[in-house]
Design a protein around this motif. Sequence first.
Motif, PDB file in Angstrom:
ATOM      1  N   PRO A  87      19.266  29.498  25.161  1.00  0.00           N
ATOM      2  CA  PRO A  87      19.944  30.798  25.214  1.00  0.00           C
ATOM      3  C   PRO A  87      21.265  30.740  26.127  1.00  0.00           C
ATOM      4  O   PRO A  87      21.284  30.047  26.922  1.00  0.00           O
ATOM      5  CB  PRO A  87      18.795  31.467  26.375  1.00  0.00           C
ATOM      6  CG  PRO A  87      18.274  30.363  26.950  1.00  0.00           C
ATOM      7  CD  PRO A  87      17.991  29.283  26.115  1.00  0.00           C
ATOM      8  N   SER A  88      22.063  31.716  25.290  1.00  0.00           N
ATOM      9  CA  SER A  88      23.330  31.344  25.837  1.00  0.00           C
ATOM     10  C   SER A  88      24.107  32.993  25.773  1.00  0.00           C
ATOM     11  O   SER A  88      23.654  33.720  24.704  1.00  0.00           O
ATOM     12  CB  SER A  88      24.252  30.648  24.512  1.00  0.00           C
ATOM     13  OG  SER A  88      23.715  29.340  24.409  1.00  0.00           O
ATOM     14  N   ILE A  89      25.041  32.893  26.573  1.00  0.00           N
ATOM     15  CA  ILE A  89      25.685  34.156  26.891  1.00  0.00           C
ATOM     16  C   ILE A  89      27.295  34.119  26.818  1.00  0.00           C
ATOM     17  O   ILE A  89      27.651  33.061  27.107  1.00  0.00           O
ATOM     18  CB  ILE A  89      25.160  34.585  28.340  1.00  0.00           C
ATOM     19  CG1 ILE A  89      23.942  34.909  28.351  1.00  0.00           C
ATOM     20  CG2 ILE A  89      25.961  35.750  28.818  1.00  0.00           C
ATOM     21  CD1 ILE A  89      23.139  36.064  27.817  1.00  0.00           C
ATOM     22  N   LEU A  90      27.810  34.916  26.277  1.00  0.00           N
ATOM     23  CA  LEU A  90      29.240  35.110  26.447  1.00  0.00           C
ATOM     24  C   LEU A  90      29.758  35.820  27.498  1.00  0.00           C
ATOM     25  O   LEU A  90      29.048  36.953  27.689  1.00  0.00           O
ATOM     26  CB  LEU A  90      30.101  35.860  25.047  1.00  0.00           C
ATOM     27  CG  LEU A  90      29.531  35.575  23.750  1.00  0.00           C
ATOM     28  CD1 LEU A  90      30.368  36.053  22.704  1.00  0.00           C
ATOM     29  CD2 LEU A  90      29.691  33.763  23.570  1.00  0.00           C
ATOM     30  N   LEU A  91      30.297  35.222  28.500  1.00  0.00           N
ATOM     31  CA  LEU A  91      30.527  35.845  29.688  1.00  0.00           C
ATOM     32  C   LEU A  91      32.019  36.378  29.908  1.00  0.00           C
ATOM     33  O   LEU A  91      32.951  35.441  30.118  1.00  0.00           O
ATOM     34  CB  LEU A  91      30.194  35.101  30.797  1.00  0.00           C
ATOM     35  CG  LEU A  91      29.753  35.364  32.120  1.00  0.00           C
ATOM     36  CD1 LEU A  91      28.398  36.137  31.858  1.00  0.00           C
ATOM     37  CD2 LEU A  91      28.970  34.190  33.101  1.00  0.00           C
ATOM     38  N   GLY A  92      32.456  37.652  29.600  1.00  0.00           N
ATOM     39  CA  GLY A  92      33.867  38.101  29.762  1.00  0.00           C
ATOM     40  C   GLY A  92      33.992  38.369  31.118  1.00  0.00           C
ATOM     41  O   GLY A  92      33.073  38.909  31.808  1.00  0.00           O
ATOM     42  N   TYR A  93      35.226  38.370  31.489  1.00  0.00           N
ATOM     43  CA  TYR A  93      35.655  38.398  32.728  1.00  0.00           C
ATOM     44  C   TYR A  93      37.077  39.456  32.795  1.00  0.00           C
ATOM     45  O   TYR A  93      37.541  39.812  33.952  1.00  0.00           O
ATOM     46  CB  TYR A  93      35.869  37.323  33.715  1.00  0.00           C
ATOM     47  CG  TYR A  93      36.672  36.300  32.841  1.00  0.00           C
ATOM     48  CD1 TYR A  93      37.948  36.158  32.904  1.00  0.00           C
ATOM     49  CD2 TYR A  93      36.052  35.214  32.033  1.00  0.00           C
ATOM     50  CE1 TYR A  93      38.901  35.397  32.359  1.00  0.00           C
ATOM     51  CE2 TYR A  93      36.874  34.313  31.512  1.00  0.00           C
ATOM     52  CZ  TYR A  93      38.018  34.141  31.431  1.00  0.00           C
ATOM     53  OH  TYR A  93      38.749  33.367  30.873  1.00  0.00           O
ATOM     54  N   ALA A  94      37.652  39.627  31.731  1.00  0.00           N
ATOM     55  CA  ALA A  94      39.070  40.103  31.733  1.00  0.00           C
ATOM     56  C   ALA A  94      39.187  41.324  32.685  1.00  0.00           C
ATOM     57  O   ALA A  94      40.187  41.611  33.289  1.00  0.00           O
ATOM     58  CB  ALA A  94      39.430  40.387  30.468  1.00  0.00           C
ATOM     59  N   ASN A  95      38.413  42.436  32.531  1.00  0.00           N
ATOM     60  CA  ASN A  95      38.361  43.812  33.076  1.00  0.00           C
ATOM     61  C   ASN A  95      37.460  43.725  34.398  1.00  0.00           C
ATOM     62  O   ASN A  95      37.175  44.928  34.906  1.00  0.00           O
ATOM     63  CB  ASN A  95      37.998  44.759  32.253  1.00  0.00           C
ATOM     64  CG  ASN A  95      38.836  45.978  32.598  1.00  0.00           C
ATOM     65  OD1 ASN A  95      39.736  46.022  33.348  1.00  0.00           O
ATOM     66  ND2 ASN A  95      38.185  47.268  32.176  1.00  0.00           N
ATOM     67  N   MET A  96      37.260  42.653  35.083  1.00  0.00           N
ATOM     68  CA  MET A  96      36.437  42.847  36.286  1.00  0.00           C
ATOM     69  C   MET A  96      37.596  42.252  37.501  1.00  0.00           C
ATOM     70  O   MET A  96      38.104  41.260  37.177  1.00  0.00           O
ATOM     71  CB  MET A  96      35.186  41.994  36.392  1.00  0.00           C
ATOM     72  CG  MET A  96      34.288  42.248  35.257  1.00  0.00           C
ATOM     73  SD  MET A  96      32.824  41.156  34.991  1.00  0.00           S
ATOM     74  CE  MET A  96      31.714  41.805  36.295  1.00  0.00           C
ATOM     75  N   THR A  97      37.259  42.720  38.780  1.00  0.00           N
ATOM     76  CA  THR A  97      37.944  42.237  39.893  1.00  0.00           C
ATOM     77  C   THR A  97      37.327  40.793  40.215  1.00  0.00           C
ATOM     78  O   THR A  97      36.282  40.741  39.921  1.00  0.00           O
ATOM     79  CB  THR A  97      37.894  43.285  40.890  1.00  0.00           C
ATOM     80  OG1 THR A  97      36.595  43.592  41.337  1.00  0.00           O
ATOM     81  CG2 THR A  97      38.591  44.521  40.432  1.00  0.00           C
TER      82      THR A  97
END
Lengths: 470, 470
Positions: free
Chosen positions: A441-451
């Motif tokens: 099970p795999s997840i794309l973890l975006g972080y650009a718009n998080m502090t």
Amino acid sequence: MLTISIDTHSSLPMYEQIYNYIKAEIRNGNLPYHYKLPSTRSLAANLQVSRNTVDLSYAQLVSEGYIEAVPKSGYYVAMVSDLTHIKPKPSSVTKPFPISKITYRYDFSPFAIDINTFPYNTWRKLSKNCMNEYNNDLFLLGNNQGDENLRAAIGRYLHESRGVNCSEDQIIIGAGADYLLQLLSQLFQYGKPISSIAMENPAYRQAYKIFTGFHYRVIPIDLDHNGIRIQPLYESDADVVYVTPSHQYPIGIVMPIKRRMELLQWADKAPGRYIIEDDHDSEFRYKGKPIPSLQGIDSSGRVIYLGTFSRAVAPAIRVGYMVLPKNLLAVYKQYLYHYSSTVSRIDQYIITHFITDGYFERHLNKMRKLYKGKHDQLVQALKIFRDKISIEGENGGLHLVLRFLSNASEQEIIDAAGKKSIKLYGLWEHYITKPELPAAPSILLGYANMTEKNIQDGIHALYHAVKDCL
Amino acid sequence: MLTISIDTHSSLPMYEQIYNYIKAEIRNGNLPYHYKLPSTRSLAANLQVSRNTVDLSYAQLVSEGYIEAVPKSGYYVAMVSDLTHIKPKPSSVTKPFPISKITYRYDFSPFAIDINTFPYNTWRKLSKNCMNEYNNDLFLLGNNQGDENLRAAIGRYLHESRGVNCSEDQIIIGAGADYLLQLLSQLFQYGKPISSIAMENPAYRQAYKIFTGFHYRVIPIDLDHNGIRIQPLYESDADVVYVTPSHQYPIGIVMPIKRRMELLQWADKAPGRYIIEDDHDSEFRYKGKPIPSLQGIDSSGRVIYLGTFSRAVAPAIRVGYMVLPKNLLAVYKQYLYHYSSTVSRIDQYIITHFITDGYFERHLNKMRKLYKGKHDQLVQALKIFRDKISIEGENGGLHLVLRFLSNASEQEIIDAAGKKSIKLYGLWEHYITKPELPAAPSILLGYANMTEKNIQDGIHALYHAVKDCL
């Protein structure tokens, strides 16, 4: 005699009230074909309006074909067939379908950018400059490929930062990657026609939808740890391959030089083969310098290079660019050059100056630093998972891939997170054809718009939300 | 040992100089496969740089696949096939083909607008407001159909000024008419597929090019004095007809209500028939009020309405709108909704406020007055030709049609004018199939971007230039 009640207090001009009345009477059949209208003089006298007003009403009715002027006789209702069934629908400026929008506490969207850093002041200044130049030419339709200055600026930028080799004549500006892929899909229908396009699997689904929308057969090709596999590409009958070599979307693989050479060799093996290099997020690399483009080492004109400002500036700036090899450029000039540019001249002016005045480079440096901080924070925070996860695609782009060591399914993990108000984006839906063996099970973890704080708290919350699945 | 000369005064970082050197040596074959590189410690000592710098160079070379790290052993040149033939092309940001541009003393272009009246101040103010709102959402990708506010504003405008009946959900915003016609060409491939499209002859050639580019068979239908003829439309196997009923392009015929009803009846006669109403310049009418749209009297969902801001504001503003009947809207939502919008959010914001704050109406009133002055001046000036010409398509749009009573050909008249530095635009090239009987030589006479003085002088000069042909 027509009994028209004129409302002198109405905001509607009197001539329009007369016109509306007569038109309605003709439409509902009260004034039949060949009915003789009163003369303008008598109607004017009757209604106590100027003759000019009635003239205007009659002229409009003549223009629209409701009545006819018969010289030396007068005005008659024209033959208009079947008007009685016209029931103009009520004006229904209704609301569109309501979209239910759930707000999550932590949203790890891989499509986000940091929108708080949009260069407002620069944009405002440049758009003001544009208006202050009072350059009237800017409001005429420009070059269909895009303004020469903008193409020259993008050509220099691509050469210096991405190693792309091209003349500005090879560059086509368009309103976003989707539009340029549509243009490309049309282009492939000329010259030696192309019927199948190979794509990485998993892939950028949007490109897949566009190609299949244009009736191309899309052949999904599996990846190994160096990117798209070459042997299945040879075994397919694809004429074109769509790849993301700088940072494979969504896995994040950087294609090594050997695989790049093999890809170019494949293209060289038969006439009419092309490689589409979508360089979607190569601006962001947090270790060393950006990976040079595939286009830059292509010596036989096989690579079509594609990029946008969606990631580097903002998705709302609908500007992308495509570099065509010279043989395809000739096909474009012959068959598709007639399409008007899809980007406003004002936007082209602003982006030209954004690049040439040095703002773009400064913005990129700032964003790289900002995103690197978030990226490093995320990698650090993920240590809470210890050996229950592995990370792929780090050091670049705006997301990384998390693979869970777990017997739970991807959906179970997404649902478990969702219950704690954490929005996750699965890898599974990026596959064109699903793999035979279910991958971890795999997840794309975006972080650009998080502090950075939110990243830390979000990963902590995620760990507790899914730890029972691991 | 590698002998790398480091230039400490270079603007290139030291790690990049080392990286460049080693990459070049691998590419030209001086460092063969499996060659063991010096350890980072010894190379750093040798070059008198920090070990960090060498680490960075090696990491970049590993990322790009030129070298490999073998744990507990060191760095080795990787297997990279066939690198020696890479000869990066020289950076050739060359000039594109030179375009010879002749400037005429009088240019009667039918495509021009009056560019001196672009609402600079309003545009500047609205774009400043947009930036001052610091509305971050504006920099994310918006609704694919276009912003809801903009669609609502356009819906209201079209209802009030053009009699169009639609909900905002039926409106699709796109970067110009060409783009919307491309979208439509794709849309017609779904549902009941469409193979032939009928068009007025003569016609708007750009639409013809787009339809044939999408492999539709285009059936040209002759005009009579009421517009497109109905009988040949029935005799054709067309499923779709493209018309310009408010002001036929290029002839300028206003389609009377009877012909409109006949057109709607044709569409109603078989399922899957559609009428594309291109309302390209209906804002400008100098006698009475604008002709109501065909869409407004369509009660069975057969009319696709198309318009832009190219004529009303400026061609450089790449914004158009398309109103789909509800059944086609469903097809769009199913198959094409995935395309991102082609108009920047900033432009959408500006145009929304341009309409809703009342600027658009004021601008249109100003332009109508201005163009009417020029139109009337032109008609007046043409009296010099007496009975040698007839005029068609007056009282609307931005050009009129001049038919010469002459045995000379259209080209002879254009050439005679050209010799006196007067640029004319012939009607002949607007025909999809040329008429059997050569019509009278005819010219489209545009006046939008000429001053009244220039119109007067230009027509005077034109008369003397061509009078020997008459």
